[in-house]
Design an enzyme around this catalytic site. Structure first.
Site, PDB file in Angstrom:
ATOM      1  N   SER A  41      31.740 -43.066  17.037  1.00  0.00           N
ATOM      2  CA  SER A  41      31.541 -42.877  17.919  1.00  0.00           C
ATOM      3  C   SER A  41      32.641 -43.282  19.066  1.00  0.00           C
ATOM      4  O   SER A  41      34.224 -42.128  18.778  1.00  0.00           O
ATOM      5  CB  SER A  41      30.564 -43.720  18.213  1.00  0.00           C
ATOM      6  OG  SER A  41      29.368 -43.578  19.583  1.00  0.00           O
ATOM      7  N   HIS A  96      23.435 -39.752  15.784  1.00  0.00           N
ATOM      8  CA  HIS A  96      24.370 -41.005  16.117  1.00  0.00           C
ATOM      9  C   HIS A  96      24.252 -42.066  14.808  1.00  0.00           C
ATOM     10  O   HIS A  96      23.076 -43.125  15.315  1.00  0.00           O
ATOM     11  CB  HIS A  96      24.580 -41.114  17.511  1.00  0.00           C
ATOM     12  CG  HIS A  96      25.654 -41.223  17.678  1.00  0.00           C
ATOM     13  ND1 HIS A  96      26.909 -40.823  17.741  1.00  0.00           N
ATOM     14  CD2 HIS A  96      25.750 -42.757  18.634  1.00  0.00           C
ATOM     15  CE1 HIS A  96      27.942 -41.567  18.520  1.00  0.00           C
ATOM     16  NE2 HIS A  96      27.048 -42.307  18.867  1.00  0.00           N
ATOM     17  N   GLU A 133      23.444 -35.500  17.263  1.00  0.00           N
ATOM     18  CA  GLU A 133      23.728 -36.627  17.248  1.00  0.00           C
ATOM     19  C   GLU A 133      22.966 -37.445  18.535  1.00  0.00           C
ATOM     20  O   GLU A 133      22.812 -38.211  19.048  1.00  0.00           O
ATOM     21  CB  GLU A 133      25.235 -36.142  17.917  1.00  0.00           C
ATOM     22  CG  GLU A 133      26.355 -36.233  16.841  1.00  0.00           C
ATOM     23  CD  GLU A 133      26.943 -37.027  16.080  1.00  0.00           C
ATOM     24  OE1 GLU A 133      26.722 -38.094  16.375  1.00  0.00           O
ATOM     25  OE2 GLU A 133      28.089 -36.684  15.301  1.00  0.00           O
TER      26      GLU A 133
END
Length: 547
Positions: free
Chosen positions: A232, A457, A343
Protein backbone atom coordinates in the site's frame (compact mmCIF):
# COMPACT_ATOMS: atom_id res chain seq x y z
CA UNK A 1 -7.99 13.27 -19.90
CA UNK A 2 -5.93 14.59 -17.05
CA UNK A 3 -6.42 13.03 -13.66
CA UNK A 4 -8.50 15.34 -11.50
CA UNK A 5 -7.82 16.40 -7.94
CA UNK A 6 -10.76 14.33 -6.69
CA UNK A 7 -9.33 11.17 -8.18
CA UNK A 8 -5.85 11.88 -6.87
CA UNK A 9 -7.26 12.52 -3.38
CA UNK A 10 -9.02 9.16 -3.55
CA UNK A 11 -5.82 7.28 -4.31
CA UNK A 12 -4.04 8.71 -1.33
CA UNK A 13 -6.88 7.91 1.06
CA UNK A 14 -6.49 4.24 0.19
CA UNK A 15 -4.36 3.62 0.64
CA UNK A 16 8.23 1.82 23.71
CA UNK A 17 11.50 3.41 24.30
CA UNK A 18 13.89 0.51 25.06
CA UNK A 19 15.49 0.42 28.49
CA UNK A 20 19.28 0.21 28.74
CA UNK A 21 20.64 -2.62 30.87
CA UNK A 22 24.26 -3.33 31.75
CA UNK A 23 25.42 -6.91 32.28
CA UNK A 24 28.80 -7.56 33.77
CA UNK A 25 29.45 -10.56 31.55
CA UNK A 26 28.60 -8.63 28.41
CA UNK A 27 30.77 -5.72 29.46
CA UNK A 28 33.64 -8.10 30.07
CA UNK A 29 33.15 -9.58 26.62
CA UNK A 30 33.06 -6.09 25.14
CA UNK A 31 36.26 -5.10 26.92
CA UNK A 32 37.92 -8.21 25.55
CA UNK A 33 36.67 -7.41 22.05
CA UNK A 34 34.76 -10.70 21.89
CA UNK A 35 31.14 -9.66 21.44
CA UNK A 36 28.86 -12.64 20.94
CA UNK A 37 27.44 -13.22 17.47
CA UNK A 38 23.67 -13.70 17.04
CA UNK A 39 24.27 -17.44 16.80
CA UNK A 40 26.45 -17.72 19.89
CA UNK A 41 24.27 -15.71 22.22
CA UNK A 42 21.72 -18.44 22.95
CA UNK A 43 18.47 -16.98 24.19
CA UNK A 44 20.10 -13.55 24.70
CA UNK A 45 22.30 -12.84 21.67
CA UNK A 46 24.44 -9.68 21.81
CA UNK A 47 25.49 -7.66 18.75
CA UNK A 48 27.62 -4.53 18.42
CA UNK A 49 26.11 -1.72 16.36
CA UNK A 50 27.89 1.52 15.54
CA UNK A 51 25.99 3.17 18.44
CA UNK A 52 26.63 0.47 21.04
CA UNK A 53 25.89 -3.09 22.12
CA UNK A 54 22.37 -4.55 21.93
CA UNK A 55 20.92 -7.68 23.47
CA UNK A 56 18.07 -9.41 21.65
CA UNK A 57 16.11 -12.61 22.14
CA UNK A 58 16.24 -15.97 20.39
CA UNK A 59 13.18 -18.13 19.73
CA UNK A 60 12.83 -21.17 17.45
CA UNK A 61 15.94 -20.51 15.39
CA UNK A 62 15.29 -16.78 14.87
CA UNK A 63 16.90 -13.95 16.81
CA UNK A 64 15.04 -10.68 17.15
CA UNK A 65 16.43 -7.26 18.08
CA UNK A 66 13.66 -4.77 18.72
CA UNK A 67 13.51 -1.02 19.23
CA UNK A 68 16.88 -0.11 17.73
CA UNK A 69 17.19 3.66 17.21
CA UNK A 70 18.32 4.61 13.72
CA UNK A 71 17.95 8.38 14.17
CA UNK A 72 17.50 10.97 16.91
CA UNK A 73 13.99 11.75 18.20
CA UNK A 74 12.52 14.17 15.59
CA UNK A 75 10.85 16.39 18.18
CA UNK A 76 11.25 19.95 19.43
CA UNK A 77 13.67 21.81 17.19
CA UNK A 78 14.17 18.60 15.13
CA UNK A 79 10.48 18.41 14.19
CA UNK A 80 10.21 18.77 10.41
CA UNK A 81 13.93 18.49 9.84
CA UNK A 82 15.90 15.73 8.12
CA UNK A 83 16.63 12.84 10.50
CA UNK A 84 19.72 13.34 12.64
CA UNK A 85 22.10 10.65 14.01
CA UNK A 86 20.98 8.67 17.03
CA UNK A 87 22.89 9.08 20.27
CA UNK A 88 25.36 6.37 21.21
CA UNK A 89 25.12 4.53 24.53
CA UNK A 90 27.44 2.69 26.87
CA UNK A 91 26.90 -0.84 28.15
CA UNK A 92 24.36 -3.18 26.60
CA UNK A 93 21.02 -1.89 25.43
CA UNK A 94 18.03 -4.17 25.92
CA UNK A 95 16.52 -4.92 22.51
CA UNK A 96 13.64 -7.17 23.50
CA UNK A 97 10.89 -4.51 23.48
CA UNK A 98 9.57 -2.43 20.60
CA UNK A 99 10.23 1.29 20.53
CA UNK A 100 7.28 3.72 20.45
CA UNK A 101 5.24 3.94 17.27
CA UNK A 102 4.92 7.24 15.43
CA UNK A 103 2.06 9.63 16.26
CA UNK A 104 -1.15 8.96 14.37
CA UNK A 105 -4.85 9.47 14.76
CA UNK A 106 -6.55 7.09 17.17
CA UNK A 107 -9.99 7.66 15.64
CA UNK A 108 -11.36 4.60 13.82
CA UNK A 109 -7.83 3.32 13.26
CA UNK A 110 -7.76 -0.49 13.01
CA UNK A 111 -3.99 -0.30 12.40
CA UNK A 112 -3.17 1.57 15.62
CA UNK A 113 -0.16 -0.22 17.13
CA UNK A 114 -0.38 -1.10 20.82
CA UNK A 115 2.03 0.40 23.32
CA UNK A 116 3.51 3.89 23.48
CA UNK A 117 2.97 6.47 20.74
CA UNK A 118 5.61 9.22 20.66
CA UNK A 119 7.47 11.59 18.37
CA UNK A 120 10.51 9.67 19.60
CA UNK A 121 9.66 6.88 17.16
CA UNK A 122 12.52 6.41 14.69
CA UNK A 123 13.22 2.80 15.59
CA UNK A 124 13.65 -0.38 13.59
CA UNK A 125 13.54 -4.09 14.36
CA UNK A 126 15.80 -6.87 13.06
CA UNK A 127 14.79 -10.52 12.68
CA UNK A 128 17.69 -12.77 11.72
CA UNK A 129 18.32 -16.51 11.47
CA UNK A 130 20.19 -17.74 14.54
CA UNK A 131 22.74 -19.28 12.19
CA UNK A 132 24.83 -16.23 11.31
CA UNK A 133 25.90 -17.04 7.75
CA UNK A 134 24.22 -18.45 4.68
CA UNK A 135 25.14 -21.87 3.34
CA UNK A 136 27.92 -20.46 1.19
CA UNK A 137 29.44 -18.54 4.11
CA UNK A 138 28.50 -15.07 2.85
CA UNK A 139 26.10 -12.64 4.49
CA UNK A 140 22.41 -13.35 4.16
CA UNK A 141 20.06 -11.35 1.94
CA UNK A 142 18.31 -8.45 3.70
CA UNK A 143 14.67 -7.42 3.30
CA UNK A 144 13.64 -4.01 4.66
CA UNK A 145 9.86 -3.77 5.18
CA UNK A 146 8.10 -0.40 4.87
CA UNK A 147 4.61 -0.58 6.34
CA UNK A 148 1.53 0.87 4.68
CA UNK A 149 -1.34 2.86 6.14
CA UNK A 150 -1.73 5.81 3.79
CA UNK A 151 1.41 7.43 5.27
CA UNK A 152 -0.80 8.38 8.21
CA UNK A 153 -1.25 5.22 10.36
CA UNK A 154 0.29 1.82 11.27
CA UNK A 155 3.75 0.88 12.56
CA UNK A 156 6.60 -1.60 12.24
CA UNK A 157 5.61 -3.63 15.31
CA UNK A 158 2.47 -4.78 13.49
CA UNK A 159 4.64 -6.97 11.19
CA UNK A 160 6.53 -9.92 12.66
CA UNK A 161 9.36 -10.89 10.31
CA UNK A 162 10.17 -14.21 12.02
CA UNK A 163 8.70 -16.49 9.35
CA UNK A 164 10.54 -14.74 6.52
CA UNK A 165 13.73 -14.83 8.61
CA UNK A 166 13.25 -18.57 9.11
CA UNK A 167 13.51 -18.89 5.32
CA UNK A 168 17.03 -17.44 5.48
CA UNK A 169 16.47 -13.71 5.12
CA UNK A 170 17.46 -10.95 7.55
CA UNK A 171 14.27 -8.92 7.91
CA UNK A 172 14.21 -5.27 9.06
CA UNK A 173 10.93 -3.50 9.84
CA UNK A 174 10.98 0.27 10.24
CA UNK A 175 8.96 3.14 11.66
CA UNK A 176 8.90 6.47 9.85
CA UNK A 177 7.16 9.78 10.50
CA UNK A 178 3.50 9.84 9.47
CA UNK A 179 0.86 12.37 8.55
CA UNK A 180 1.69 16.02 9.08
CA UNK A 181 4.83 15.13 11.04
CA UNK A 182 6.14 13.21 8.05
CA UNK A 183 4.78 15.03 5.02
CA UNK A 184 3.83 18.63 5.80
CA UNK A 185 5.26 21.13 3.35
CA UNK A 186 5.31 24.76 4.50
CA UNK A 187 7.50 27.71 3.45
CA UNK A 188 8.59 28.29 7.06
CA UNK A 189 9.92 24.72 7.23
CA UNK A 190 11.96 24.89 4.03
CA UNK A 191 15.64 24.09 4.32
CA UNK A 192 16.27 27.56 2.86
CA UNK A 193 14.02 30.30 1.40
CA UNK A 194 12.35 28.71 -1.60
CA UNK A 195 14.04 25.39 -0.83
CA UNK A 196 12.56 21.94 -0.33
CA UNK A 197 10.04 21.06 2.36
CA UNK A 198 8.03 17.93 3.13
CA UNK A 199 8.90 14.25 2.53
CA UNK A 200 10.38 13.84 6.01
CA UNK A 201 8.92 10.34 6.19
CA UNK A 202 10.75 9.40 2.99
CA UNK A 203 13.93 10.89 4.47
CA UNK A 204 13.44 8.66 7.51
CA UNK A 205 13.20 5.60 5.28
CA UNK A 206 16.51 6.54 3.67
CA UNK A 207 18.10 7.07 7.09
CA UNK A 208 16.98 3.56 8.07
CA UNK A 209 18.53 2.18 4.88
CA UNK A 210 21.80 3.94 5.69
CA UNK A 211 21.68 2.34 9.17
CA UNK A 212 21.31 -1.01 7.43
CA UNK A 213 24.38 -0.30 5.32
CA UNK A 214 26.45 0.45 8.43
CA UNK A 215 25.18 -2.26 10.75
CA UNK A 216 23.43 -5.19 9.12
CA UNK A 217 26.60 -7.26 8.63
CA UNK A 218 26.82 -7.55 12.41
CA UNK A 219 23.43 -9.31 12.32
CA UNK A 220 24.53 -11.72 9.60
CA UNK A 221 23.15 -9.69 6.69
CA UNK A 222 24.83 -8.59 3.46
CA UNK A 223 24.69 -4.80 3.03
CA UNK A 224 25.36 -5.30 -0.68
CA UNK A 225 22.19 -7.39 -1.08
CA UNK A 226 19.28 -5.35 0.30
CA UNK A 227 15.69 -5.57 -0.90
CA UNK A 228 13.17 -2.87 -0.02
CA UNK A 229 9.57 -4.04 0.17
CA UNK A 230 6.26 -2.55 1.21
CA UNK A 231 2.51 -2.75 0.82
CA UNK A 232 0.00 0.00 0.00
CA UNK A 233 1.62 3.31 1.04
CA UNK A 234 4.68 1.18 1.84
CA UNK A 235 4.67 -0.03 -1.77
CA UNK A 236 4.30 3.56 -2.94
CA UNK A 237 7.27 4.41 -0.70
CA UNK A 238 9.29 1.70 -2.47
CA UNK A 239 8.49 3.37 -5.78
CA UNK A 240 9.46 6.75 -4.32
CA UNK A 241 12.83 5.34 -3.23
CA UNK A 242 13.30 3.83 -6.69
CA UNK A 243 13.17 7.32 -8.20
CA UNK A 244 14.74 9.33 -5.35
CA UNK A 245 18.36 10.40 -5.90
CA UNK A 246 19.03 10.09 -2.15
CA UNK A 247 18.33 6.36 -2.15
CA UNK A 248 20.78 5.40 -4.88
CA UNK A 249 22.98 2.48 -3.89
CA UNK A 250 21.09 1.77 -0.67
CA UNK A 251 19.24 -1.27 -2.06
CA UNK A 252 19.57 -3.80 -4.87
CA UNK A 253 16.01 -5.09 -5.36
CA UNK A 254 12.45 -3.84 -4.83
CA UNK A 255 9.06 -5.41 -4.03
CA UNK A 256 5.95 -3.29 -4.60
CA UNK A 257 2.71 -4.66 -3.16
CA UNK A 258 -0.41 -2.67 -4.07
CA UNK A 259 1.66 0.50 -4.34
CA UNK A 260 0.83 1.95 -7.78
CA UNK A 261 -2.26 3.94 -6.76
CA UNK A 262 -0.66 7.42 -6.62
CA UNK A 263 1.92 7.94 -9.35
CA UNK A 264 1.45 11.73 -9.48
CA UNK A 265 2.80 13.83 -6.59
CA UNK A 266 1.98 17.41 -5.68
CA UNK A 267 4.18 20.29 -6.83
CA UNK A 268 5.93 22.02 -3.94
CA UNK A 269 3.97 25.25 -4.36
CA UNK A 270 0.65 23.38 -4.16
CA UNK A 271 1.79 21.42 -1.12
CA UNK A 272 3.01 24.56 0.64
CA UNK A 273 -0.29 26.33 0.00
CA UNK A 274 -2.06 23.38 1.61
CA UNK A 275 0.47 23.58 4.45
CA UNK A 276 -0.36 27.23 5.10
CA UNK A 277 -4.05 26.36 5.41
CA UNK A 278 -3.12 23.57 7.77
CA UNK A 279 -1.05 25.93 9.90
CA UNK A 280 -4.06 28.20 10.32
CA UNK A 281 -6.19 25.20 11.27
CA UNK A 282 -3.80 24.28 14.10
CA UNK A 283 -3.79 27.83 15.49
CA UNK A 284 -0.59 28.99 13.79
CA UNK A 285 -2.04 31.85 11.80
CA UNK A 286 1.34 33.62 12.09
CA UNK A 287 2.70 30.88 9.77
CA UNK A 288 5.96 30.55 11.71
CA UNK A 289 8.09 27.48 12.20
CA UNK A 290 8.29 28.26 15.91
CA UNK A 291 4.53 28.02 16.29
CA UNK A 292 4.30 24.83 14.24
CA UNK A 293 7.10 23.18 16.20
CA UNK A 294 5.31 23.96 19.48
CA UNK A 295 1.86 22.80 18.31
CA UNK A 296 0.45 19.80 20.22
CA UNK A 297 0.88 16.47 18.49
CA UNK A 298 -2.81 15.65 18.85
CA UNK A 299 -3.77 18.61 16.66
CA UNK A 300 -1.18 17.71 14.05
CA UNK A 301 -2.21 14.08 13.57
CA UNK A 302 -5.97 14.63 13.72
CA UNK A 303 -6.22 17.59 11.36
CA UNK A 304 -3.93 16.48 8.53
CA UNK A 305 -4.78 14.34 5.51
CA UNK A 306 -2.16 13.27 2.98
CA UNK A 307 -3.95 14.12 -0.25
CA UNK A 308 -1.25 12.78 -2.52
CA UNK A 309 1.59 10.94 -0.80
CA UNK A 310 4.83 12.81 -1.30
CA UNK A 311 5.81 16.20 -2.66
CA UNK A 312 7.93 17.10 -5.67
CA UNK A 313 10.27 19.08 -3.46
CA UNK A 314 13.26 19.16 -5.80
CA UNK A 315 15.43 17.18 -3.41
CA UNK A 316 13.97 13.90 -2.17
CA UNK A 317 11.63 13.78 -5.17
CA UNK A 318 12.72 15.79 -8.18
CA UNK A 319 9.69 14.73 -10.22
CA UNK A 320 6.52 12.71 -9.87
CA UNK A 321 6.98 8.96 -9.55
CA UNK A 322 5.13 8.18 -12.77
CA UNK A 323 7.11 10.76 -14.72
CA UNK A 324 10.42 9.37 -13.50
CA UNK A 325 9.40 5.80 -14.27
CA UNK A 326 8.19 6.71 -17.75
CA UNK A 327 11.48 8.49 -18.47
CA UNK A 328 13.56 5.60 -17.16
CA UNK A 329 15.00 7.77 -14.41
CA UNK A 330 15.01 5.25 -11.58
CA UNK A 331 17.30 2.73 -9.91
CA UNK A 332 18.15 -0.21 -12.16
CA UNK A 333 17.14 -3.08 -9.90
CA UNK A 334 14.98 -6.21 -10.27
CA UNK A 335 11.36 -5.63 -9.28
CA UNK A 336 8.38 -7.62 -8.05
CA UNK A 337 5.19 -5.62 -8.57
CA UNK A 338 1.66 -6.81 -7.88
CA UNK A 339 -1.86 -6.20 -6.69
CA UNK A 340 -4.79 -8.06 -5.19
CA UNK A 341 -7.82 -9.12 -7.24
CA UNK A 342 -10.17 -6.35 -6.06
CA UNK A 343 -8.16 -3.77 -4.12
CA UNK A 344 -11.07 -1.43 -3.47
CA UNK A 345 -13.62 -3.88 -2.08
CA UNK A 346 -12.48 -3.45 1.52
CA UNK A 347 -12.93 0.30 1.23
CA UNK A 348 -16.29 0.14 -0.49
CA UNK A 349 -17.86 -2.63 1.57
CA UNK A 350 -15.64 -4.40 4.05
CA UNK A 351 -15.28 -1.63 6.63
CA UNK A 352 -18.43 0.27 5.91
CA UNK A 353 -16.28 2.95 4.27
CA UNK A 354 -17.05 4.72 1.03
CA UNK A 355 -14.60 5.23 -1.76
CA UNK A 356 -14.37 8.88 -0.72
CA UNK A 357 -13.21 8.09 2.83
CA UNK A 358 -10.92 10.89 3.94
CA UNK A 359 -12.15 13.33 1.29
CA UNK A 360 -14.96 15.84 0.97
CA UNK A 361 -16.65 13.97 -1.88
CA UNK A 362 -20.00 12.62 -0.64
CA UNK A 363 -21.21 9.47 -2.36
CA UNK A 364 -24.77 8.34 -2.54
CA UNK A 365 -25.30 5.38 -0.24
CA UNK A 366 -26.02 2.60 -0.42
CA UNK A 367 -24.61 1.89 -3.84
CA UNK A 368 -27.40 0.99 -6.26
CA UNK A 369 -28.30 1.07 -9.93
CA UNK A 370 -29.99 4.42 -9.35
CA UNK A 371 -26.84 6.21 -8.21
CA UNK A 372 -24.20 4.05 -9.93
CA UNK A 373 -23.19 6.56 -12.61
CA UNK A 374 -23.33 9.51 -10.21
CA UNK A 375 -21.04 7.75 -7.77
CA UNK A 376 -18.58 6.91 -10.55
CA UNK A 377 -18.37 10.57 -11.52
CA UNK A 378 -17.90 11.70 -7.93
CA UNK A 379 -15.39 9.01 -6.96
CA UNK A 380 -13.14 9.32 -10.00
CA UNK A 381 -13.67 13.02 -10.61
CA UNK A 382 -14.73 12.53 -14.22
CA UNK A 383 -17.31 14.20 -16.42
CA UNK A 384 -20.81 12.84 -16.76
CA UNK A 385 -20.16 11.53 -20.30
CA UNK A 386 -17.04 9.70 -19.12
CA UNK A 387 -18.94 8.30 -16.13
CA UNK A 388 -21.61 7.03 -18.53
CA UNK A 389 -18.94 5.34 -20.64
CA UNK A 390 -17.45 3.72 -17.52
CA UNK A 391 -20.88 2.50 -16.42
CA UNK A 392 -21.36 1.00 -19.88
CA UNK A 393 -17.94 -0.70 -19.71
CA UNK A 394 -18.85 -2.17 -16.30
CA UNK A 395 -22.60 -2.90 -16.62
CA UNK A 396 -24.27 -3.86 -13.36
CA UNK A 397 -25.79 -6.91 -15.05
CA UNK A 398 -22.30 -8.44 -15.32
CA UNK A 399 -21.61 -8.39 -11.57
CA UNK A 400 -23.22 -9.96 -8.51
CA UNK A 401 -23.90 -6.59 -6.87
CA UNK A 402 -23.40 -2.84 -7.39
CA UNK A 403 -20.75 -2.89 -4.65
CA UNK A 404 -18.65 -5.45 -6.52
CA UNK A 405 -19.06 -3.69 -9.86
CA UNK A 406 -18.12 -0.33 -8.34
CA UNK A 407 -15.14 -1.65 -6.39
CA UNK A 408 -13.75 -3.52 -9.40
CA UNK A 409 -13.95 -0.54 -11.75
CA UNK A 410 -12.28 1.79 -9.26
CA UNK A 411 -9.67 -0.91 -8.52
CA UNK A 412 -8.90 -1.30 -12.23
CA UNK A 413 -8.53 2.44 -12.68
CA UNK A 414 -6.53 3.07 -9.51
CA UNK A 415 -4.45 -0.07 -9.00
CA UNK A 416 -4.51 -2.75 -11.71
CA UNK A 417 -3.89 -0.74 -14.85
CA UNK A 418 -1.34 1.60 -13.23
CA UNK A 419 0.46 -1.55 -12.00
CA UNK A 420 0.47 -2.91 -15.54
CA UNK A 421 1.92 0.36 -16.81
CA UNK A 422 4.69 0.25 -14.19
CA UNK A 423 5.49 -3.31 -15.31
CA UNK A 424 5.78 -2.09 -18.89
CA UNK A 425 7.98 0.86 -17.95
CA UNK A 426 10.43 -1.22 -15.92
CA UNK A 427 10.51 -4.19 -18.30
CA UNK A 428 11.09 -1.84 -21.24
CA UNK A 429 14.37 -0.80 -19.61
CA UNK A 430 15.52 -4.41 -19.53
CA UNK A 431 15.01 -4.84 -15.81
CA UNK A 432 13.90 -8.22 -14.46
CA UNK A 433 10.25 -7.51 -13.66
CA UNK A 434 8.02 -10.09 -11.98
CA UNK A 435 4.29 -9.33 -11.88
CA UNK A 436 1.68 -10.99 -9.69
CA UNK A 437 -1.95 -10.81 -8.70
CA UNK A 438 -3.04 -12.21 -5.34
CA UNK A 439 -6.16 -14.19 -6.22
CA UNK A 440 -7.15 -16.13 -3.11
CA UNK A 441 -10.73 -14.91 -3.01
CA UNK A 442 -11.31 -16.81 0.23
CA UNK A 443 -8.46 -15.05 2.02
CA UNK A 444 -9.39 -13.87 5.52
CA UNK A 445 -9.50 -10.13 6.18
CA UNK A 446 -7.91 -9.69 9.58
CA UNK A 447 -9.44 -6.30 10.26
CA UNK A 448 -12.94 -7.53 9.39
CA UNK A 449 -12.92 -11.07 10.74
CA UNK A 450 -14.04 -12.94 7.63
CA UNK A 451 -13.51 -13.23 3.91
CA UNK A 452 -15.18 -10.67 1.66
CA UNK A 453 -15.44 -13.12 -1.23
CA UNK A 454 -12.77 -11.44 -3.34
CA UNK A 455 -9.09 -10.95 -2.58
CA UNK A 456 -8.87 -7.32 -1.54
CA UNK A 457 -6.39 -4.73 -0.27
CA UNK A 458 -4.03 -6.20 2.31
CA UNK A 459 -5.28 -9.78 2.23
CA UNK A 460 -1.88 -11.09 1.09
CA UNK A 461 -0.12 -9.76 4.18
CA UNK A 462 -0.87 -12.67 6.56
CA UNK A 463 0.64 -15.00 3.95
CA UNK A 464 4.00 -13.25 4.43
CA UNK A 465 3.98 -11.90 7.99
CA UNK A 466 2.43 -12.74 11.30
CA UNK A 467 0.37 -9.71 12.35
CA UNK A 468 0.02 -10.11 16.11
CA UNK A 469 -1.88 -6.86 16.61
CA UNK A 470 -4.56 -7.30 13.95
CA UNK A 471 -8.14 -6.99 15.25
CA UNK A 472 -8.84 -10.56 14.08
CA UNK A 473 -6.36 -13.42 13.59
CA UNK A 474 -5.98 -14.56 10.00
CA UNK A 475 -6.50 -18.32 10.21
CA UNK A 476 -5.30 -20.04 7.01
CA UNK A 477 -6.51 -23.46 5.93
CA UNK A 478 -4.07 -26.10 4.67
CA UNK A 479 -4.18 -24.96 1.03
CA UNK A 480 -3.70 -21.34 2.07
CA UNK A 481 -0.79 -22.34 4.29
CA UNK A 482 0.77 -24.06 1.28
CA UNK A 483 0.37 -20.85 -0.75
CA UNK A 484 1.82 -18.80 2.11
CA UNK A 485 4.90 -21.04 2.26
CA UNK A 486 5.42 -20.70 -1.50
CA UNK A 487 5.06 -16.92 -1.32
CA UNK A 488 7.57 -16.58 1.52
CA UNK A 489 10.00 -18.80 -0.37
CA UNK A 490 9.56 -16.74 -3.53
CA UNK A 491 10.08 -13.45 -1.64
CA UNK A 492 13.19 -14.93 0.05
CA UNK A 493 14.57 -16.24 -3.26
CA UNK A 494 14.03 -12.85 -4.87
CA UNK A 495 15.84 -11.13 -2.00
CA UNK A 496 18.72 -13.57 -2.38
CA UNK A 497 19.10 -13.67 -6.16
CA UNK A 498 16.74 -11.21 -7.85
CA UNK A 499 14.71 -14.17 -9.17
CA UNK A 500 11.66 -15.42 -7.23
CA UNK A 501 11.39 -18.78 -8.99
CA UNK A 502 11.30 -21.79 -6.69
CA UNK A 503 10.39 -25.34 -7.69
CA UNK A 504 7.66 -26.22 -8.44
CA UNK A 505 6.43 -22.62 -8.87
CA UNK A 506 7.30 -21.12 -12.29
CA UNK A 507 7.38 -17.33 -12.40
CA UNK A 508 8.51 -16.03 -15.80
CA UNK A 509 9.51 -12.39 -16.18
CA UNK A 510 6.71 -10.05 -17.17
CA UNK A 511 8.43 -9.22 -20.45
CA UNK A 512 7.93 -12.81 -21.62
CA UNK A 513 4.44 -12.27 -23.04
CA UNK A 514 3.16 -9.93 -20.32
CA UNK A 515 2.90 -12.89 -17.98
CA UNK A 516 1.50 -12.42 -14.48
CA UNK A 517 1.64 -14.98 -11.69
CA UNK A 518 -1.77 -15.65 -10.18
CA UNK A 519 -1.26 -16.37 -6.49
CA UNK A 520 -3.97 -18.95 -5.84
CA UNK A 521 -3.94 -21.78 -3.31
CA UNK A 522 -2.41 -24.23 -3.21
CA UNK A 523 -0.43 -23.80 -6.45
CA UNK A 524 0.15 -20.44 -8.22
CA UNK A 525 -0.49 -20.32 -11.96
CA UNK A 526 0.84 -18.18 -14.81
CA UNK A 527 -1.71 -16.07 -16.66
CA UNK A 528 -1.53 -13.81 -19.74
CA UNK A 529 -4.96 -12.10 -19.69
CA UNK A 530 -4.33 -9.51 -16.96
CA UNK A 531 -4.78 -6.49 -19.26
CA UNK A 532 -8.04 -7.74 -20.72
CA UNK A 533 -9.44 -8.88 -17.38
CA UNK A 534 -8.92 -5.39 -15.94
CA UNK A 535 -10.09 -3.42 -19.00
CA UNK A 536 -6.73 -1.70 -19.28
CA UNK A 537 -7.22 -0.66 -22.92
CA UNK A 538 -10.29 1.24 -21.74
CA UNK A 539 -8.31 3.01 -19.01
CA UNK A 540 -5.30 3.81 -21.23
CA UNK A 541 -5.96 7.55 -21.44
CA UNK A 542 -6.11 7.94 -17.66
CA UNK A 543 -3.02 5.81 -17.12
CA UNK A 544 -1.07 7.73 -19.75
CA UNK A 545 -1.67 10.93 -17.73
CA UNK A 546 0.61 9.61 -14.96
CA UNK A 547 3.71 9.92 -17.13
Amino acid sequence: MKTTRARRVRRAALCAVSAVSVAAAALAASAAGAVASPASGGASPIVRTDDGLVRGAGVAGVNSFLGLPYAAPPSGNLRWRPPQPAAAWSGVRDATQFGPSCPQSTVKNPYLPPGPISEDCLYLNVYTPASRSSSNGSGRPVLVWIHGGGLTVDGARNYDGSKLAADGTVVVTINYRLGALGFLAHPALASRPGGPAGNYGLMDQQAALRWVQRNIAQFGGDPRNVTIAGQSAGGLSVLAQLVSPGARGLFQRAIVQSGTFALTQRPLATAEATGEKFATAVSCADQTAQCLRSAPVSALVNDFGVEIPGVVDGSVLTQSIGTALARGQFARVPIINGITHDEELIFVAGLGLTVSQGTNIPLAAPLSSANYQTDIAQALGVSDPRAAAIANEYPLSAYPSPVVAFSLLVSDASFACPALQVDRWTAARGLPTYAYQFNDDNAPVNIVGSSLGLATHGTELPYLFDQPNAPYPAVLNSDQQALAAKMRTAWANFAATGNPVSHPVPWPPFSAGAKVLSLVPPQPQVETDFAAAHHCAFWAEEVDSFA
